[in-house]
Enzyme design. Structure first.
Site, PDB file in Angstrom:
ATOM      1  N   LYS A 126       2.905  76.800  28.721  1.00 36.41           N
ATOM      2  CA  LYS A 126       4.131  76.984  27.918  1.00 36.41           C
ATOM      3  C   LYS A 126       4.176  75.882  26.882  1.00 36.41           C
ATOM      4  CE  LYS A 126       7.801  79.654  27.790  1.00 36.41           C
ATOM      5  NZ  LYS A 126       7.962  81.044  28.244  1.00 36.41           N
ATOM      6  N   ASP A 166       9.074  83.081  22.622  1.00 37.08           N
ATOM      7  CA  ASP A 166      10.086  82.806  23.655  1.00 37.08           C
ATOM      8  C   ASP A 166      11.374  82.568  22.855  1.00 37.08           C
ATOM      9  OD1 ASP A 166      10.303  82.211  26.733  1.00 37.08           O
ATOM     10  OD2 ASP A 166      11.487  80.639  25.802  1.00 37.08           O
TER      11      ASP A 166
HETATM   12  P1  NDP Z   1      15.837  84.963  21.833  1.00 36.66           P
HETATM   13  O1  NDP Z   1      15.709  83.725  21.060  1.00 36.66           O
HETATM   14  O2  NDP Z   1      15.437  86.258  21.220  1.00 36.66           O
HETATM   15  O3  NDP Z   1      17.313  85.139  22.395  1.00 36.66           O
HETATM   16  C1  NDP Z   1      17.899  84.160  23.192  1.00 36.66           C
HETATM   17  C2  NDP Z   1      19.299  84.595  23.559  1.00 36.66           C
HETATM   18  O4  NDP Z   1      19.803  83.707  24.546  1.00 36.66           O
HETATM   19  C3  NDP Z   1      20.247  84.522  22.393  1.00 36.66           C
HETATM   20  O5  NDP Z   1      21.269  85.471  22.556  1.00 36.66           O
HETATM   21  C4  NDP Z   1      20.789  83.101  22.509  1.00 36.66           C
HETATM   22  O6  NDP Z   1      22.029  82.900  21.888  1.00 36.66           O
HETATM   23  C5  NDP Z   1      20.907  82.949  24.004  1.00 36.66           C
HETATM   24  N1  NDP Z   1      20.778  81.531  24.355  1.00 36.66           N
HETATM   25  C6  NDP Z   1      19.716  80.738  24.093  1.00 36.66           C
HETATM   26  N2  NDP Z   1      19.946  79.487  24.514  1.00 36.66           N
HETATM   27  C7  NDP Z   1      21.165  79.492  25.038  1.00 36.66           C
HETATM   28  C8  NDP Z   1      21.978  78.510  25.653  1.00 36.66           C
HETATM   29  N3  NDP Z   1      21.550  77.228  25.774  1.00 36.66           N
HETATM   30  N4  NDP Z   1      23.184  78.879  26.106  1.00 36.66           N
HETATM   31  C9  NDP Z   1      23.607  80.154  25.982  1.00 36.66           C
HETATM   32  N5  NDP Z   1      22.901  81.132  25.404  1.00 36.66           N
HETATM   33  C10 NDP Z   1      21.697  80.805  24.946  1.00 36.66           C
HETATM   34  O7  NDP Z   1      14.971  84.714  23.168  1.00 36.66           O
HETATM   35  P2  NDP Z   1      14.401  85.756  24.215  1.00 36.66           P
HETATM   36  O8  NDP Z   1      15.272  86.944  24.301  1.00 36.66           O
HETATM   37  O9  NDP Z   1      12.967  85.942  23.908  1.00 36.66           O
HETATM   38  O10 NDP Z   1      14.452  84.917  25.567  1.00 36.66           O
HETATM   39  C11 NDP Z   1      15.572  84.970  26.463  1.00 36.66           C
HETATM   40  C12 NDP Z   1      15.135  84.510  27.836  1.00 36.66           C
HETATM   41  O11 NDP Z   1      14.097  85.363  28.324  1.00 36.66           O
HETATM   42  C13 NDP Z   1      14.555  83.102  27.913  1.00 36.66           C
HETATM   43  O12 NDP Z   1      14.867  82.540  29.157  1.00 36.66           O
HETATM   44  C14 NDP Z   1      13.043  83.351  27.845  1.00 36.66           C
HETATM   45  O13 NDP Z   1      12.318  82.289  28.424  1.00 36.66           O
HETATM   46  C15 NDP Z   1      12.952  84.605  28.691  1.00 36.66           C
HETATM   47  N6  NDP Z   1      11.767  85.430  28.514  1.00 36.66           N
HETATM   48  C16 NDP Z   1      11.379  85.872  27.282  1.00 36.66           C
HETATM   49  C17 NDP Z   1      10.283  86.691  27.157  1.00 36.66           C
HETATM   50  C18 NDP Z   1       9.881  87.276  25.856  1.00 36.66           C
HETATM   51  O14 NDP Z   1       8.949  88.073  25.845  1.00 36.66           O
HETATM   52  N7  NDP Z   1      10.519  86.961  24.742  1.00 36.66           N
HETATM   53  C19 NDP Z   1       9.472  87.063  28.325  1.00 36.66           C
HETATM   54  C20 NDP Z   1       9.997  86.597  29.587  1.00 36.66           C
HETATM   55  C21 NDP Z   1      11.096  85.801  29.642  1.00 36.66           C
HETATM   56  P3  NDP Z   1      22.122  82.076  20.507  1.00 36.66           P
HETATM   57  O15 NDP Z   1      21.608  82.997  19.455  1.00 36.66           O
HETATM   58  O16 NDP Z   1      23.551  81.747  20.387  1.00 36.66           O
HETATM   59  O17 NDP Z   1      21.257  80.851  20.679  1.00 36.66           O
HETATM   60  O1  2IT Z   2       8.412  83.677  29.588  1.00 37.39           O
HETATM   61  C1  2IT Z   2       7.558  84.498  29.220  1.00 37.39           C
HETATM   62  O2  2IT Z   2       6.906  85.166  30.021  1.00 37.39           O
HETATM   63  C2  2IT Z   2       7.351  84.678  27.778  1.00 37.39           C
HETATM   64  N1  2IT Z   2       8.040  84.061  26.982  1.00 37.39           N
HETATM   65  C3  2IT Z   2       6.269  85.598  27.283  1.00 37.39           C
HETATM   66  C4  2IT Z   2       4.932  84.909  27.313  1.00 37.39           C
HETATM   67  C5  2IT Z   2       3.806  85.662  26.667  1.00 37.39           C
HETATM   68  O3  2IT Z   2       2.724  85.060  26.621  1.00 37.39           O
HETATM   69  O4  2IT Z   2       3.964  86.808  26.244  1.00 37.39           O
END
Ligand code: NDP
Ligand code: 2IT
Length: 445
Positions: A126, A166
């Site tokens: 990561k 992420d």
């Molecule tokens: P994005 O940046 O697309 O969206 C993040 C969302 O979470 C936004 O709505 C944001 O709000 C909110 N958020 C972020 N930080 C905070 C905080 N400190 N407090 C409250 N709300 C918060 O990210 P993703 O959708 O990609 O990721 C969301 C989660 O999913 C993370 O935990 C990530 O690690 C996990 N994840 C992502 C994957 C992926 O493929 N993208 C795969 C597996 C897991 P705001 O806009 O106000 O910051």
């Molecule tokens: O937390 C996760 O699994 C991700 N942000 C996606 C990682 C990836 O390599 O697609």
């Protein structure tokens, strides 16, 4: 706890006292793995657990960039290459002001187990930075990404380490990072996933984490004679994972009544209109508050933690770590929520997880429930190696199969260790055993 596991855990705490997120993740994992070490005393002699909890390497670097006013700014960059026993390091990059070494280590550690659960040949890593993309111009984001990759390119490669998105890293950022990698190395290779569709990306990668979360939730509900049909669903966050989780939950017959961002949450009793959310979040990069201004009958409340007080049957936390605490868990239990499946990484605190499980709520941890994103990233790597692209349906079908298989694996591991329906135990054990076998085979490295 098994005595060897306890000793390694004590050492880990003593060596990393400030790393609270990493120690939180380690607490969950080591408690779950304890019975594995009872069964395999031979692991102690080969220091398997000491090696498993220590990253292969940590890369930390300065990221200088020039803002639109001509002022030099400096951020800190990270890449934690945690474990490559079963494949090249794989895992996202996070851009958020809260990023520090503890956060990246917890994410890298979880990623090792998650990637193992996918059944695909990917190790865990990561990275990210404390850079805040909010309020920055496209040019500022580009200059930051170019500077970040100018250092990172030395440590990544299609067979070495393959980052992705992420929090704060989507198609725009992956594009700038890829462009700089290609420019510096002269290589057109699958060094990143989540790429654009015309330059090596995979169909269904954008949807994969959210869709996969719902496929997993559905598989788990089916076992208990339940489904999404006619159920009230609360999805926290409104980013990549949240949007496509809400879309698939709706397609599967659920009614998504609330979504949030870091400022607050919206409730729409008619069901969230995702076209409006996509316009606000994906096109305008705006705030969720806007939704209530645009959709008659919808309401907005300040503060993101309040979302768990919205009555629901199924909760899908899809924002960030520790967003669902004990108060949130109590509110969910009081409203008779029966399933919590984590789209985000470690969104539920240890106390909240315990409370939910003790009150009979089916709980699937992120390392299993959100593995669909990285699984499709691995499929993107396969397509890049083959130099062809599969259709949306082909990728989506494979994703569905992978999520069903993960459910079977975590369900049977939980049963085998006498803890049926404890998917925290099941996910950690099933993910760990494959990595452990590879580490044993590779000797003391
Ligand atoms: P994005 O940046 O697309 O969206 C993040 C969302 O979470 C936004 O709505 C944001 O709000 C909110 N958020 C972020 N930080 C905070 C905080 N400190 N407090 C409250 N709300 C918060 O990210 P993703 O959708 O990609 O990721 C969301 C989660 O999913 C993370 O935990 C990530 O690690 C996990 N994840 C992502 C994957 C992926 O493929 N993208 C795969 C597996 C897991 P705001 O806009 O106000 O910051
Ligand atoms: O937390 C996760 O699994 C991700 N942000 C996606 C990682 C990836 O390599 O697609």
């Amino acid at each position: 706890m098994n005595a060897y596991v306890q000793r390694v855990f004590d050492g880990l705490k003593a060596r990393n006292p400030q790393e609270k997120e990493f120690l939180q993740a380690a607490t969950e994992v080591l408690e779950a793995l304890s019975p594995v070490f009872d069964k395999h005393p031979e692991y102690e002699k080969i220091g398997l657990l000491e090696r498993f909890v220590e990253p292969d390497r940590i890369i930390m670097f300065r990221v200088p960039w020039v803002d639109d006013q001509g002022q030099v700014q400096v951020n800190r960059g990270f890449r934690v290459q945690f474990n490559n026993a079963i494949g090249p390091y794989k895992g996202g990059l996070r851009l958020h002001p809260s990023v520090n070494l503890s956060v990246i280590k917890f994410l890298g550690f979880e990623q090792v187990l998650k990637n193992s659960l996918t059944g695909l040949p990917i190790g865990g890593g990561k990275g990210g930075s404390d850079f805040d993309p909010k309020g920055k111009s496209d040019n500022e984001v580009m200059r930051f990404c170019q500077s970040f990759m100018t250092e990172l390119f030395k440590y990544v490669g299609k067979d070495e380490d393959v980052p992705a998105g992420d929090i704060g890293v989507g198609a725009r950022e992956i594009g700038y990072l890829y462009g700089q990698y290609k420019r510096i190395t002269g290589l057109y290779e699958g060094v990143l996933t989540g790429k654009g569709l015309t330059w090596g990306g995979s169909l269904a990668r954008k949807e994969a984490t959210g869709f996969g979360l719902c496929y997993m939730t559905n598989a788990m509900l089916r076992k208990h004679g339940l489904s999404f049909e006619g159920k009230r669903v609360v999805v926290s966050g409104s980013g990549n994972v949240a949007i496509y989780a809400a879309q698939k939950a709706t397609e599967l017959g659920g009614l998504v009544v609330a979504m949030s961002d870091s400022n607050g949450y919206v409730v729409d009793e008619k069901g969230i209109d995702l076209a409006v959310v996509k316009q606000i979040k994906e096109v305008e990069r705006g705030r969720i508050k806007e939704y209530a201004a645009r959709v008659p009958g919808a309401s907005y409340t300040e503060g993101f933690r309040g979302i768990w007080t919205v009555k629901c049957d199924i909760a899908l936390p899809c924002a960030t770590q520790n967003e669902l605490d004990l108060d949130g868990a109590k509110a969910l239990v009081a409203s008779k929520c029966f399933a919590v499946c984590e789209g985000a990484n470690m969104p539920t605190t240890l106390e909240a997880t315990q409370y939910l499980q003790q009150n009979g709520v089916y709980f699937v941890p992120g390392k299993a429930a959100n593995a669909g994103g990285v699984a499709v990233s691995a499929l993107e790597m396969s397509q890049n190696s083959l130099r062809l692209s599969w259709t949306f349906e082909e990728v989506d079908t494979r994703l569905h199969g992978i999520m069903e298989n993960i459910f079977k694996a975590i369900d049977s591991a939980a049963k085998e260790y006498g803890q049926e329906d404890n998917y925290v135990t099941g996910a950690n054990i099933a993910g760990f055993l494959k990595v452990a076998n590879a580490m044993v085979a590779h000797g003391c490295v």
